[in-house]
Design a protein around this motif. Structure first.
Motif, short mmCIF file in Angstrom:
data_model
loop_
_atom_site.label_atom_id
_atom_site.label_comp_id
_atom_site.label_asym_id
_atom_site.label_seq_id
_atom_site.Cartn_x
_atom_site.Cartn_y
_atom_site.Cartn_z
N VAL A 28 -33.67 101.73 47.41
CA VAL A 28 -34.84 101.14 46.77
C VAL A 28 -34.71 99.62 46.90
CG1 VAL A 28 -36.15 100.84 44.63
CG2 VAL A 28 -35.10 103.06 45.15
N VAL A 29 -35.72 98.98 47.45
CA VAL A 29 -35.69 97.55 47.71
C VAL A 29 -36.64 96.81 46.76
CG1 VAL A 29 -36.10 95.73 49.42
CG2 VAL A 29 -35.09 97.90 50.12
N GLN A 30 -36.08 95.88 45.99
CA GLN A 30 -36.83 95.08 45.02
C GLN A 30 -37.60 95.95 44.03
OE1 GLN A 30 -35.57 92.16 44.91
NE2 GLN A 30 -37.06 90.70 45.72
N GLY A 31 -37.17 97.19 43.85
CA GLY A 31 -37.84 98.09 42.92
C GLY A 31 -39.24 98.46 43.33
N ARG A 32 -39.63 98.18 44.59
CA ARG A 32 -41.02 98.31 45.01
C ARG A 32 -41.24 99.27 46.17
NH1 ARG A 32 -43.74 93.20 43.42
NH2 ARG A 32 -42.28 92.15 42.02
N ALA A 33 -40.20 99.58 46.91
CA ALA A 33 -40.34 100.46 48.07
C ALA A 33 -39.02 101.18 48.27
CB ALA A 33 -40.71 99.66 49.32
N GLN A 34 -39.10 102.39 48.88
CA GLN A 34 -37.90 103.19 49.09
C GLN A 34 -37.89 103.79 50.46
OE1 GLN A 34 -37.46 106.86 49.23
NE2 GLN A 34 -39.65 107.03 49.68
N CYS A 35 -36.68 104.16 50.90
CA CYS A 35 -36.54 104.83 52.19
C CYS A 35 -35.21 105.56 52.23
CB CYS A 35 -36.63 103.83 53.35
SG CYS A 35 -35.22 102.71 53.47
N LEU A 36 -35.00 106.31 53.30
CA LEU A 36 -33.75 107.01 53.52
C LEU A 36 -32.64 105.98 53.74
CD1 LEU A 36 -32.42 109.82 53.99
CD2 LEU A 36 -32.96 109.51 56.41
N GLY A 37 -31.58 106.05 52.95
CA GLY A 37 -30.56 105.04 52.98
C GLY A 37 -29.73 104.98 54.24
N SER A 38 -29.73 106.04 55.04
CA SER A 38 -28.95 106.05 56.28
C SER A 38 -29.78 105.66 57.50
CB SER A 38 -28.35 107.45 56.51
OG SER A 38 -29.36 108.44 56.50
N ASN A 39 -31.07 105.40 57.29
CA ASN A 39 -31.95 104.98 58.38
C ASN A 39 -31.94 103.46 58.46
OD1 ASN A 39 -34.30 104.19 59.94
ND2 ASN A 39 -34.99 106.31 59.75
N VAL A 40 -31.16 102.92 59.38
CA VAL A 40 -30.96 101.48 59.47
C VAL A 40 -32.28 100.74 59.66
CG1 VAL A 40 -29.81 99.62 60.73
CG2 VAL A 40 -28.64 101.80 60.39
N ASP A 41 -33.11 101.23 60.60
CA ASP A 41 -34.36 100.55 60.89
C ASP A 41 -35.25 100.46 59.66
OD1 ASP A 41 -33.63 100.15 63.50
OD2 ASP A 41 -34.74 101.86 64.29
N SER A 42 -35.33 101.55 58.91
CA SER A 42 -36.19 101.57 57.72
C SER A 42 -35.67 100.63 56.64
CB SER A 42 -36.28 102.99 57.16
OG SER A 42 -36.94 103.86 58.06
N VAL A 43 -34.36 100.63 56.42
CA VAL A 43 -33.78 99.75 55.41
C VAL A 43 -34.04 98.28 55.77
CG1 VAL A 43 -31.64 98.96 54.34
CG2 VAL A 43 -32.00 101.41 54.72
N ILE A 44 -33.77 97.91 57.01
CA ILE A 44 -33.95 96.53 57.43
C ILE A 44 -35.42 96.12 57.36
CG2 ILE A 44 -33.65 94.87 59.31
CD1 ILE A 44 -31.07 95.96 57.87
N SER A 45 -36.31 97.03 57.74
CA SER A 45 -37.74 96.74 57.68
C SER A 45 -38.19 96.46 56.26
CB SER A 45 -38.53 97.92 58.26
OG SER A 45 -39.93 97.69 58.14
N LEU A 46 -37.71 97.27 55.29
CA LEU A 46 -38.09 97.05 53.90
C LEU A 46 -37.53 95.73 53.38
CD1 LEU A 46 -37.80 100.52 52.10
CD2 LEU A 46 -39.81 99.39 53.04
N VAL A 47 -36.31 95.41 53.77
CA VAL A 47 -35.70 94.15 53.32
C VAL A 47 -36.48 92.96 53.85
CG1 VAL A 47 -33.66 92.67 53.52
CG2 VAL A 47 -33.38 95.11 53.03
N ARG A 48 -36.82 92.99 55.12
CA ARG A 48 -37.49 91.85 55.74
C ARG A 48 -38.91 91.66 55.20
NH1 ARG A 48 -36.50 91.54 62.11
NH2 ARG A 48 -37.17 89.43 61.66
N SER A 49 -39.55 92.74 54.78
CA SER A 49 -40.92 92.64 54.27
C SER A 49 -41.00 92.53 52.76
CB SER A 49 -41.73 93.86 54.73
OG SER A 49 -41.19 95.06 54.20
N ALA A 50 -39.86 92.57 52.07
CA ALA A 50 -39.87 92.56 50.60
C ALA A 50 -40.29 91.20 50.06
CB ALA A 50 -38.47 92.91 50.08
N PRO A 51 -41.02 91.19 48.94
CA PRO A 51 -41.36 89.91 48.31
C PRO A 51 -40.12 89.25 47.73
CG PRO A 51 -41.96 91.73 46.88
CD PRO A 51 -41.53 92.33 48.19
N ARG A 52 -40.08 87.92 47.80
CA ARG A 52 -38.97 87.17 47.21
C ARG A 52 -39.53 86.23 46.15
NH1 ARG A 52 -36.00 84.38 51.99
NH2 ARG A 52 -34.65 83.68 50.30
N PHE A 53 -38.66 85.85 45.23
CA PHE A 53 -39.09 85.08 44.07
C PHE A 53 -38.26 83.82 43.91
CE2 PHE A 53 -40.10 89.51 43.55
CZ PHE A 53 -41.43 89.48 43.16
N THR A 54 -38.76 82.91 43.13
CA THR A 54 -38.08 81.65 42.90
C THR A 54 -36.64 81.89 42.46
OG1 THR A 54 -40.15 80.60 42.25
CG2 THR A 54 -38.11 79.51 41.59
#
Length: 291
Positions: A140-166
């Motif tokens: 679960v990335v930033q509490g906003r999206a989830q994916c299969l934890g062993s799928n590298v492409d999916s994990v990286i995609s969610l991280v790169r697209s996740a919102p960031r905060f101050t």
């Protein structure tokens, strides 16, 4: 409704072909992991230029030693957490936490780090993300999206697209009131406004460098490695309808375990919407050398 399921060993990548996450991993000390993650976050913040810098992205892994496909996700999360980004194409700082759930313990091997509390947390995410089941390994990335934890492409995609905060800079005082307890006192401004909702200020205590010889269950005969294993998660306070400049204070106490070592452990502070489960900021806290 199927409530629990465990994924297969091989996952489909975005091209439709099958791939297996590698089992190789470099060996790093726990302190090196924390220093590397902190350095990565600082380097990224320095690139932000003018205006408020942005904080890291929180990755939560729900895993189990009783699940055959969790070890590959465990290794990926360890790699991300220690800042070993080679070949991963991650250009944002990340902070990782591994929650070991207990619903696979009946398969013959009881995960020594499992807790029903982490299963409850995963269920809360399932409801917030409108899923009809929970499974391992799940990220679960930033509490906003989830994916299969062993799928590298999916994990990286969610991280790169996740919102960031101050980026936040809460001041933490860490002490050991006794040999069996660790206390963290917090004080500082949130640096963002909380308007019309409640925000929980949470602190997680994790431990690295676990090596387990699994003698039963689905992973029988395997040597399992686990890092960033959450040993405690406590709420310092809850805030609602406050300005960005208002000082927030709170305190948490963790019960320590036999063999606790400062060199293997770390603290993570994060802010979570109590209704939506969305993460609104993450900060690494430093454990003093004298703890």
């Amino acid at each position: 409704m199927a409530w629990f399921w465990c994924c297969s060993k091989r996952e489909k990548n975005k091209n439709g072909s099958s791939e297996v996450v590698g089992n190789g991993a470099k060996v790093h000390t726990a302190s090196e992991m924390v220093e590397s993650a902190t350095a990565t976050a600082s380097a990224s913040a320095s690139k932000a230029g003018k205006g408020p810098s942005q904080g890291p992205v929180l990755i939560e892994l729900f895993t189990s030693q009783g699940c055959t496909t969790s070890p590959s996700a465990d290794l990926l999360i360890s790699k991300l957490g220690r800042g070993d980004m080679q070949g991963l194409e991650v250009d944002v700082p990340v902070v990782v936490l591994a929650f070991h759930v207990d619903f696979w313990d009946y398969l013959g091997w009881k995960d020594p780090f499992s807790s029903s509390l982490w299963t409850v947390r995963q269920r809360a995410y399932s409801q917030a993300l409108q899923q009809d089941s929970i499974y391992t390994p799940q990220v679960v990335v930033q509490g906003r999206a989830q994916c299969l934890g062993s799928n590298v492409d999916s994990v990286i995609s969610l991280v790169r697209s996740a919102p960031r905060f101050t980026a936040t800079d809460m001041q933490a005082t860490v002490s050991k009131p006794s040999e069996s307890t660790l206390q963290v006192s917090l004080s500082g401004p949130l640096r963002f406004k909380v308007d019309g909702y409640s925000l929980d200020v949470l602190v997680a205590l994790y431990e690295n460098d676990h090596v387990t010889d699994c003698t039963k269950g689905e992973n029988k005969g395997r040597v399992l490695t686990n890092d960033f294993v959450v040993k405690g998660l406590e709420k310092a306070c809850t805030v609602r309808d406050i300005s960005a400049r208002k000082t927030v204070t709170g305190k948490v106490t963790f019960n320590l375990w036999e063999g606790f070592s400062r060199n293997k452990c770390g603290l993570v502070l994060f802010f979570q919407n109590s209704s939506t489960m969305e993460i609104q900021g993450v900060q690494i806290l430093t454990l003093p050398n004298n703890i």
